[in-house]
Design a protein around this motif. Structure first.
Motif, PDB file in Angstrom:
ATOM      1  N   ALA A   1     -53.840  23.407 107.949  1.00 52.78           N
ATOM      2  CA  ALA A   1     -53.348  22.041 108.138  1.00 52.78           C
ATOM      3  C   ALA A   1     -54.413  21.053 107.682  1.00 52.78           C
ATOM      4  O   ALA A   1     -55.604  21.248 107.920  1.00 52.78           O
ATOM      5  CB  ALA A   1     -52.994  21.807 109.602  1.00 52.78           C
ATOM      6  N   GLU A   2     -53.955  20.013 107.043  1.00 53.60           N
ATOM      7  CA  GLU A   2     -54.881  19.014 106.509  1.00 53.60           C
ATOM      8  C   GLU A   2     -55.625  18.265 107.615  1.00 53.60           C
ATOM      9  O   GLU A   2     -56.835  18.067 107.524  1.00 53.60           O
ATOM     10  CB  GLU A   2     -54.115  18.026 105.631  1.00 53.60           C
ATOM     11  N   ASP A   3     -54.924  17.867 108.662  1.00 55.47           N
ATOM     12  CA  ASP A   3     -55.540  17.051 109.710  1.00 55.47           C
ATOM     13  C   ASP A   3     -56.111  17.857 110.878  1.00 55.47           C
ATOM     14  O   ASP A   3     -56.876  17.313 111.675  1.00 55.47           O
ATOM     15  CB  ASP A   3     -54.521  16.040 110.255  1.00 55.47           C
ATOM     16  N   GLU A   4     -55.735  19.099 111.001  1.00 53.21           N
ATOM     17  CA  GLU A   4     -56.221  19.976 112.071  1.00 53.21           C
ATOM     18  C   GLU A   4     -56.715  21.265 111.431  1.00 53.21           C
ATOM     19  O   GLU A   4     -55.968  22.217 111.280  1.00 53.21           O
ATOM     20  CB  GLU A   4     -55.110  20.281 113.087  1.00 53.21           C
ATOM     21  N   PRO A   5     -57.992  21.337 111.045  1.00 58.40           N
ATOM     22  CA  PRO A   5     -58.472  22.465 110.242  1.00 58.40           C
ATOM     23  C   PRO A   5     -58.403  23.837 110.912  1.00 58.40           C
ATOM     24  O   PRO A   5     -58.529  24.849 110.236  1.00 58.40           O
ATOM     25  CB  PRO A   5     -59.920  22.090 109.924  1.00 58.40           C
ATOM     26  N   ASN A   6     -58.188  23.897 112.212  1.00 56.95           N
ATOM     27  CA  ASN A   6     -58.045  25.197 112.869  1.00 56.95           C
ATOM     28  C   ASN A   6     -56.603  25.671 112.926  1.00 56.95           C
ATOM     29  O   ASN A   6     -56.336  26.810 113.301  1.00 56.95           O
ATOM     30  CB  ASN A   6     -58.643  25.165 114.275  1.00 56.95           C
ATOM     31  N   ASP A   7     -55.652  24.819 112.565  1.00 60.11           N
ATOM     32  CA  ASP A   7     -54.236  25.187 112.552  1.00 60.11           C
ATOM     33  C   ASP A   7     -53.887  25.799 111.205  1.00 60.11           C
ATOM     34  O   ASP A   7     -54.118  25.182 110.158  1.00 60.11           O
ATOM     35  CB  ASP A   7     -53.346  23.959 112.773  1.00 60.11           C
ATOM     36  N   VAL A   8     -53.324  27.004 111.234  1.00 60.95           N
ATOM     37  CA  VAL A   8     -52.960  27.676 109.989  1.00 60.95           C
ATOM     38  C   VAL A   8     -51.607  28.362 110.119  1.00 60.95           C
ATOM     39  O   VAL A   8     -51.178  28.707 111.221  1.00 60.95           O
ATOM     40  CB  VAL A   8     -54.016  28.718 109.545  1.00 60.95           C
TER      41      VAL A   8
ATOM     42  N   LYS B   1     -42.573  26.848  95.394  1.00 63.52           N
ATOM     43  CA  LYS B   1     -41.615  26.192  96.304  1.00 63.52           C
ATOM     44  C   LYS B   1     -41.904  26.577  97.752  1.00 63.52           C
ATOM     45  O   LYS B   1     -41.875  25.734  98.644  1.00 63.52           O
ATOM     46  CB  LYS B   1     -40.184  26.589  95.904  1.00 63.52           C
ATOM     47  N   PHE B   2     -42.194  27.847  97.971  1.00 65.20           N
ATOM     48  CA  PHE B   2     -42.489  28.293  99.324  1.00 65.20           C
ATOM     49  C   PHE B   2     -43.722  27.580  99.884  1.00 65.20           C
ATOM     50  O   PHE B   2     -43.703  27.085 101.014  1.00 65.20           O
ATOM     51  CB  PHE B   2     -42.699  29.811  99.379  1.00 65.20           C
ATOM     52  N   VAL B   3     -44.785  27.514  99.100  1.00 65.47           N
ATOM     53  CA  VAL B   3     -46.021  26.869  99.568  1.00 65.47           C
ATOM     54  C   VAL B   3     -45.774  25.396  99.881  1.00 65.47           C
ATOM     55  O   VAL B   3     -46.248  24.889 100.901  1.00 65.47           O
ATOM     56  CB  VAL B   3     -47.163  27.051  98.547  1.00 65.47           C
ATOM     57  N   ALA B   4     -45.021  24.705  99.049  1.00 67.33           N
ATOM     58  CA  ALA B   4     -44.724  23.290  99.307  1.00 67.33           C
ATOM     59  C   ALA B   4     -43.981  23.127 100.632  1.00 67.33           C
ATOM     60  O   ALA B   4     -44.340  22.267 101.458  1.00 67.33           O
ATOM     61  CB  ALA B   4     -43.914  22.699  98.161  1.00 67.33           C
ATOM     62  N   ASP B   5     -42.966  23.952 100.858  1.00 71.43           N
ATOM     63  CA  ASP B   5     -42.200  23.856 102.103  1.00 71.43           C
ATOM     64  C   ASP B   5     -43.021  24.305 103.306  1.00 71.43           C
ATOM     65  O   ASP B   5     -42.922  23.736 104.391  1.00 71.43           O
ATOM     66  CB  ASP B   5     -40.911  24.679 102.005  1.00 71.43           C
ATOM     67  N   ALA B   6     -43.833  25.338 103.127  1.00 77.06           N
ATOM     68  CA  ALA B   6     -44.676  25.829 104.223  1.00 77.06           C
ATOM     69  C   ALA B   6     -45.728  24.788 104.617  1.00 77.06           C
ATOM     70  O   ALA B   6     -46.013  24.615 105.804  1.00 77.06           O
ATOM     71  CB  ALA B   6     -45.334  27.144 103.835  1.00 77.06           C
ATOM     72  N   CYS B   7     -46.279  24.088 103.637  1.00 80.16           N
ATOM     73  CA  CYS B   7     -47.249  23.025 103.941  1.00 80.16           C
ATOM     74  C   CYS B   7     -46.589  21.915 104.754  1.00 80.16           C
ATOM     75  O   CYS B   7     -47.179  21.419 105.724  1.00 80.16           O
ATOM     76  CB  CYS B   7     -47.839  22.456 102.658  1.00 80.16           C
ATOM     77  N   ALA B   8     -45.397  21.522 104.363  1.00 81.96           N
ATOM     78  CA  ALA B   8     -44.667  20.488 105.110  1.00 81.96           C
ATOM     79  C   ALA B   8     -44.361  20.968 106.525  1.00 81.96           C
ATOM     80  O   ALA B   8     -44.499  20.207 107.493  1.00 81.96           O
ATOM     81  CB  ALA B   8     -43.379  20.116 104.376  1.00 81.96           C
TER      82      ALA B   8
ATOM     83  N   ASP C   1     -47.578  20.832 108.548  1.00 76.94           N
ATOM     84  CA  ASP C   1     -47.921  19.446 108.893  1.00 76.94           C
ATOM     85  C   ASP C   1     -47.096  18.957 110.083  1.00 76.94           C
ATOM     86  O   ASP C   1     -47.626  18.298 110.984  1.00 76.94           O
ATOM     87  CB  ASP C   1     -47.709  18.515 107.691  1.00 76.94           C
ATOM     88  N   ARG C   2     -45.811  19.293 110.110  1.00 70.36           N
ATOM     89  CA  ARG C   2     -44.969  18.893 111.237  1.00 70.36           C
ATOM     90  C   ARG C   2     -45.426  19.564 112.531  1.00 70.36           C
ATOM     91  O   ARG C   2     -45.523  18.923 113.580  1.00 70.36           O
ATOM     92  CB  ARG C   2     -43.493  19.224 110.960  1.00 70.36           C
ATOM     93  N   ILE C   3     -45.707  20.844 112.466  1.00 74.68           N
ATOM     94  CA  ILE C   3     -46.151  21.584 113.649  1.00 74.68           C
ATOM     95  C   ILE C   3     -47.487  21.034 114.144  1.00 74.68           C
ATOM     96  O   ILE C   3     -47.676  20.766 115.331  1.00 74.68           O
ATOM     97  CB  ILE C   3     -46.274  23.095 113.345  1.00 74.68           C
ATOM     98  N   SER C   4     -48.416  20.897 113.218  1.00 76.50           N
ATOM     99  CA  SER C   4     -49.763  20.484 113.581  1.00 76.50           C
ATOM    100  C   SER C   4     -49.824  19.068 114.143  1.00 76.50           C
ATOM    101  O   SER C   4     -50.631  18.778 115.031  1.00 76.50           O
ATOM    102  CB  SER C   4     -50.666  20.593 112.343  1.00 76.50           C
ATOM    103  N   SER C   5     -48.950  18.201 113.655  1.00 76.95           N
ATOM    104  CA  SER C   5     -48.954  16.815 114.132  1.00 76.95           C
ATOM    105  C   SER C   5     -48.127  16.650 115.398  1.00 76.95           C
ATOM    106  O   SER C   5     -48.107  15.572 115.993  1.00 76.95           O
ATOM    107  CB  SER C   5     -48.441  15.879 113.046  1.00 76.95           C
ATOM    108  N   GLY C   6     -47.396  17.695 115.791  1.00 76.60           N
ATOM    109  CA  GLY C   6     -46.598  17.633 117.007  1.00 76.60           C
ATOM    110  C   GLY C   6     -45.260  16.949 116.822  1.00 76.60           C
ATOM    111  O   GLY C   6     -44.628  16.557 117.784  1.00 76.60           O
ATOM    112  N   GLU C   7     -44.820  16.806 115.570  1.00 76.18           N
ATOM    113  CA  GLU C   7     -43.518  16.160 115.306  1.00 76.18           C
ATOM    114  C   GLU C   7     -42.378  16.991 115.822  1.00 76.18           C
ATOM    115  O   GLU C   7     -42.365  18.168 115.834  1.00 76.18           O
ATOM    116  CB  GLU C   7     -43.339  15.935 113.804  1.00 76.18           C
TER     117      GLU C   7
END
Length: 120
Positions: free
Chosen positions: A84-91, A104-111, A114-120
């Motif tokens: 995760a970009e904002d939480e470096p321990n979240d993977v 395509k998979f990497v793009a969707d997995a990154c998104a 980001d949602r998980i790590s930010s708590g959205e």
């Protein structure tokens, strides 16, 4: 809910066999998709591989700085590890078939991460 995000990612990509959310500071898998049948030992090994490839606790294992993404490919499997970009321990640790559209998979997995790590 984290498991719903992981399930949605796994279901979107045929050939994706497992998606796990991990904390590299503890080197523990926290949540897997609900259909994952990986045993605890396999999950632990997956997390260890993520820590080795991405670097843990701000310390790189294989390069001069921690990485945001790593992958391991073979004729039978593609393993993708994303930080995760904002939480470096979240993977995310993902196991996929070899014929998947990796970009395509990497793009969707990154998104997803980001949602998980930010708590959205």
């Amino acid at each position: 809910m984290v498991v719903d995000e992981l399930d949605a990612l796994r279901e979107k990509f045929e050939g994706c066999t497992a998606v796990a959310f991990a904390d590299l500071s503890t080197k523990m898998i926290l949540v897997t998709d609900s259909h994952s049948n990986l045993r605890r030992e396999a999950l632990d090994a997956l997390c260890e591989e993520a820590a080795l490839l991405l670097g843990a606790n701000g310390k790189p294992a294989l390069a001069d700085k921690p990485s945001g993404m790593a992958s391991v490919a073979s004729t039978s499997q593609l393993r993708v590890f994303l930080r995760a970009e904002d939480e470096p321990n979240d993977v995310l640790c993902c196991i996929c078939g070899p014929k998947m559209d990796a970009d395509k998979f990497v793009a969707d997995a990154c998104a997803c991460l980001d949602r998980i790590s930010s708590g959205e």
